[in-house]
Design an enzyme around this catalytic site. Structure first.
Site, PDB file in Angstrom:
ATOM      1  N   GLN A  91       4.363  13.997   4.584  1.00 37.77           N
ATOM      2  CA  GLN A  91       4.824  12.607   4.614  1.00 37.77           C
ATOM      3  C   GLN A  91       6.109  12.490   5.426  1.00 37.77           C
ATOM      4  O   GLN A  91       6.558  11.377   5.701  1.00 37.77           O
ATOM      5  CB  GLN A  91       5.087  12.118   3.190  1.00 37.77           C
ATOM      6  CG  GLN A  91       3.869  12.125   2.289  1.00 37.77           C
ATOM      7  CD  GLN A  91       4.227  11.772   0.863  1.00 37.77           C
ATOM      8  OE1 GLN A  91       4.303  10.595   0.494  1.00 37.77           O
ATOM      9  NE2 GLN A  91       4.460  12.787   0.043  1.00 37.77           N
ATOM     10  N   ASN A  92       6.693  13.623   5.778  1.00 38.90           N
ATOM     11  CA  ASN A  92       7.970  13.638   6.483  1.00 38.90           C
ATOM     12  C   ASN A  92       7.766  13.390   7.970  1.00 38.90           C
ATOM     13  O   ASN A  92       6.791  13.855   8.562  1.00 38.90           O
ATOM     14  CB  ASN A  92       8.670  14.974   6.273  1.00 38.90           C
ATOM     15  CG  ASN A  92       8.910  15.270   4.807  1.00 38.90           C
ATOM     16  OD1 ASN A  92       9.076  14.352   4.004  1.00 38.90           O
ATOM     17  ND2 ASN A  92       8.907  16.537   4.446  1.00 38.90           N
ATOM     18  N   HIS A 109       2.810  10.010   8.288  1.00 42.87           N
ATOM     19  CA  HIS A 109       3.724   8.878   8.451  1.00 42.87           C
ATOM     20  C   HIS A 109       4.389   8.844   9.826  1.00 42.87           C
ATOM     21  O   HIS A 109       5.377   8.153  10.017  1.00 42.87           O
ATOM     22  CB  HIS A 109       4.790   8.895   7.356  1.00 42.87           C
ATOM     23  CG  HIS A 109       4.243   8.566   5.997  1.00 42.87           C
ATOM     24  ND1 HIS A 109       4.866   8.927   4.821  1.00 42.87           N
ATOM     25  CD2 HIS A 109       3.118   7.911   5.635  1.00 42.87           C
ATOM     26  CE1 HIS A 109       4.144   8.494   3.791  1.00 42.87           C
ATOM     27  NE2 HIS A 109       3.079   7.884   4.258  1.00 42.87           N
ATOM     28  N   CYS A 136       7.992   3.921  28.937  1.00 42.50           N
ATOM     29  CA  CYS A 136       6.787   4.614  28.477  1.00 42.50           C
ATOM     30  C   CYS A 136       6.297   5.526  29.599  1.00 42.50           C
ATOM     31  O   CYS A 136       6.198   5.102  30.756  1.00 42.50           O
ATOM     32  CB  CYS A 136       5.711   3.605  28.104  1.00 42.50           C
ATOM     33  SG  CYS A 136       4.094   4.333  27.755  1.00 42.50           S
ATOM     34  N   THR A 176       7.437  16.004  -3.604  1.00 39.56           N
ATOM     35  CA  THR A 176       7.082  14.590  -3.478  1.00 39.56           C
ATOM     36  C   THR A 176       7.378  13.850  -4.777  1.00 39.56           C
ATOM     37  O   THR A 176       7.299  14.419  -5.870  1.00 39.56           O
ATOM     38  CB  THR A 176       5.591  14.411  -3.126  1.00 39.56           C
ATOM     39  OG1 THR A 176       4.791  14.871  -4.216  1.00 39.56           O
ATOM     40  CG2 THR A 176       5.246  15.196  -1.877  1.00 39.56           C
ATOM     41  N   ALA A 219      12.100  24.146  -3.725  1.00 40.95           N
ATOM     42  CA  ALA A 219      10.956  24.547  -2.914  1.00 40.95           C
ATOM     43  C   ALA A 219      11.223  25.866  -2.206  1.00 40.95           C
ATOM     44  O   ALA A 219      10.321  26.695  -2.046  1.00 40.95           O
ATOM     45  CB  ALA A 219      10.635  23.460  -1.891  1.00 40.95           C
TER      46      ALA A 219
END
Length: 233
Positions: A91-92, A109, A136, A176, A219
């Site tokens: 999710q990081n 994400h 871009c 999480t 962790a």
């Protein structure tokens, strides 16, 4: 342990916090001093793009001052050595898993180092500050936004993730909160298809009761020990 072949691992802000990156939301409800609604929604970007771009530039600069920790490195070791299927879902939006060497990895994400062009829809690695309005690399327009999944937007790679959850024998959640969906529902999906579920977290998450086993601690301590045990079978 001998029946485990396919593994899905979900990581959240807790694993990167041990490298020195701020978790998503502090106890005061703010994120790096800002309300989430002011820096992490499409509406915020439309309302005040300069504020949003500056916020993500500051996060990108902070990222250059930290390194992968023992948990990131242990997961990369598992990725390299595991003979079955493995998918690491983070999710990081930092690149610490990438720098540690994980390859079977998806950023659900988004990626802080990438830009998403609002003109052509293409993604590219950005080396300049967003606030400088770089062009871009695909179409040349200066309409880049951070390639981040904001609130109200669909996370990336969901089809791949859902397929992996349906096939896994073991689902592991690391660092999480269990409060942000759809990631918070992954444990239920995995268990529905028969997987075992293990949580490693500093404190019990909102979904701790959904796991077969919860291990509390850092962790950087728990993950290397777990990987060593897993690879010893």
């Amino acid at each position: 342990m001998r029946e485990i072949n396919n593994i899905v691992i979900l990581t959240g802000a807790g694993i990167s916090a041990e490298s020195g990156l701020a978790t998503f939301r502090g106890p005061d409800g703010l994120w790096e001093g800002h309300r989430v609604e002011d820096v992490a929604t499409p509406e915020a970007f439309q309302r005040d793009p300069e504020l949003v771009l500056k916020f993500y530039d500051e996060r990108r600069a902070k990222l250059q001052t930290v390194e992968p920790n023992a948990a990131h490195k242990a997961l990369a070791q598992l990725d390299a050595a595991w003979g079955g299927d493995l998918l690491l879902v983070t999710q990081n939006v930092d690149d610490l898993h990438d720098r540690a060497g994980s390859s079977r990895l998806v950023h659900m994400h988004g990626d802080l180092l990438n830009g998403l062009c609002l003109s052509c829809g293409q993604r590219s690695v950005i080396t300049d500050d967003f606030s400088n309005r770089p062009a871009c690399s695909h179409c040349g327009e200066r309409t880049l936004r951070p390639d981040i999944v904001w609130f109200g937007e669909m996370p990336y790679h969901m089809d791949q993730i859902e397929l992996a959850l349906a096939r896994c024998d073991l689902f592991v959640s690391i660092g999480t909160s269990g409060a942000v969906y759809p990631a918070a529902g992954f444990v239920q999906t995995a268990r529905h298809y028969g997987a075992r579920a293990l949580e490693m977290n500093l404190d019990p998450s909102d979904g701790s009761l959904l796991f077969h086993e919860s291990r509390m601690g850092k962790a950087g301590d728990l993950v290397p020990s777990w990987v060593e045990t897993l690879l010893s079978y």
